[in-house]
Design an enzyme around this catalytic site. Structure first.
Site, PDB file in Angstrom:
ATOM      1  N   LYS A  49       0.922  -1.184  -0.027  1.00  0.00           N
ATOM      2  CA  LYS A  49       0.003   0.085   0.210  1.00  0.00           C
ATOM      3  C   LYS A  49       0.864   1.167  -0.117  1.00  0.00           C
ATOM      4  CE  LYS A  49      -3.307  -2.498   2.137  1.00  0.00           C
ATOM      5  NZ  LYS A  49      -4.446  -3.080   3.463  1.00  0.00           N
ATOM      6  N   GLN A  93      -4.863  -1.973   9.638  1.00  0.00           N
ATOM      7  CA  GLN A  93      -4.543  -3.205   9.424  1.00  0.00           C
ATOM      8  C   GLN A  93      -5.171  -4.447   9.845  1.00  0.00           C
ATOM      9  OE1 GLN A  93      -3.302  -3.685   5.936  1.00  0.00           O
ATOM     10  NE2 GLN A  93      -4.009  -5.674   6.202  1.00  0.00           N
ATOM     11  N   ASP A 116     -11.189   2.035   3.954  1.00  0.00           N
ATOM     12  CA  ASP A 116     -11.600   0.690   3.789  1.00  0.00           C
ATOM     13  C   ASP A 116     -12.872   0.676   3.342  1.00  0.00           C
ATOM     14  OD1 ASP A 116      -9.600  -1.119   3.212  1.00  0.00           O
ATOM     15  OD2 ASP A 116      -8.969  -1.496   5.305  1.00  0.00           O
TER      16      ASP A 116
END
Ligand code: NAP
Length: 280
Positions: A49, A93, A116
């Site tokens: 990322k 994460q 997200d």
């Protein structure tokens, strides 16, 4: 002829478009990533990322906590980031350590900075057909890939195998919004083959290597393989037995190089979109 959908190539095209937009911005968007130091697999994803951010000119910062971090410490950090005008998008994460309630942490992120798309307000808005600030990256990437290959989703019999909040449920919803007739299957589904053999489009997201085999699908089927499992050999495997299924499919995504790169590209797209919404 079977089309092997190239998610890596499409992701690069998306990065070029994002970079062109970021180059014109005075303030470069910023993605903040929180990770705990016991999450070894997650660290690899976070590095990917970060690389994608660098490619596009988006700034990123990673905040790492010890595995014994408390929920309160994480929530306080998220609140700081929510209030920080230089941060446009926040990602936690997963997985988090067992003593942490992941839902509580994800929902502490402001829906306006939800990189997200996992916050219940954004997920919920998608389910009632309203425009959320962000859509979960993997399902969004799958739709983008199908559009790139000019798949007419409307009217297709779509079968989604898996019903997680991050893949199965949201992709079922997005396919339904595009007027597919959607069946969502899971571990309690009886006679799964009955559904898969009648499907025009199958999204497989269960985490079981080579689970879907050629004898379970019909000729011409479109296959989206979301699964990623690292085998003992060190190789990555999808949920689909590529050899036996590809010979029957009209389009199939490989693992690696299919859905995975699209997921990261959509995260970067979400970060840019949030920064533009945020500064408006
Ligand atoms: P998850 O939360 O573990 O959910 C797995 C789902 O599969 C559950 O709904 C489960 O049913 C269902 N399932 C398990 N065994 C089954 C069986 N034999 N038949 C039918 N359904 C079955 O998984 P996830 O987070 O959605 O991830 C799935 C896979 O996708 C993993 O390999 C993950 O690494 C990968 N992934 C890839 C990306 C990417 O970017 N490519 C992104 C996210 C995830 P129940 O609900 O009944 O238990």
């Amino acid at each position: 002829m079977t089309i092997i959908a190239d998610g890596k190539l499409l992701a690069e095209k998306i990065y070029s478009n994002i970079k062109a937009k970021v180059d014109k911005l005075d303030r470069k968007p910023m993605l903040a990533v929180i990770i705990t130091n016991d999450n070894e697999a997650g660290k690899i994803y976070v590095r990917n990322k970060q690389r994608a951010c660098e490619k596009t000119g988006i700034q990123s910062k990673t905040i790492e906590f010890d595995a014994d971090v408390s929920e309160n410490t994480l929530i306080n950090k998220i609140q700081d980031l929510n209030n920080d005008k230089n941060v446009d998008a926040i990602l936690v994460q997963l997985p988090l350590p067992n003593h942490i309630d992941s839902e509580k942490i994800l929902n502490a992120i402001s829906p306006d900075k939800d990189a997200d798309g996992f916050h219940y307000i954004n997920a919920g808005k998608m389910f009632i057909g309203q425009m959320p600030k962000t859509i979960a990256c993997t399902p969004k990437g799958i739709i983008r890939l199908l559009d790139e290959y000019k798949i007419q989703i409307s009217g297709l019999n779509a079968v989604v195998i898996g019903r997680s909040n991050i893949v199965g449920k949201p992709i079922s919803q997005l396919l339904l919004q595009r007027n597919a007739t959607v069946t969502t299957c899971h571990s309690k589904t009886k006679n799964l083959e009955y559904y898969t053999k009648n499907a025009d489009l199958i999204v497989c997201a269960i985490g079981k290597p080579k689970f879907l085999t050629g004898n379970m699908v019909k000729d011409g089927v479109i296959i989206i393989d979301v699964g990623i499992t690292r085998l003992d050999t060190g190789k990555l495997s999808g949920d689909v037995d590529f050899e036996s299924v590809a010979s029957k499919a009209s389009l199939i995504t490989p693992v690696p190089g299919g859905v995975g790169p699209m997921t990261v590209a959509m995260l970067i797209q979400n970060t840019l979109d949030l920064s533009i919404q945020y500064s408006e």
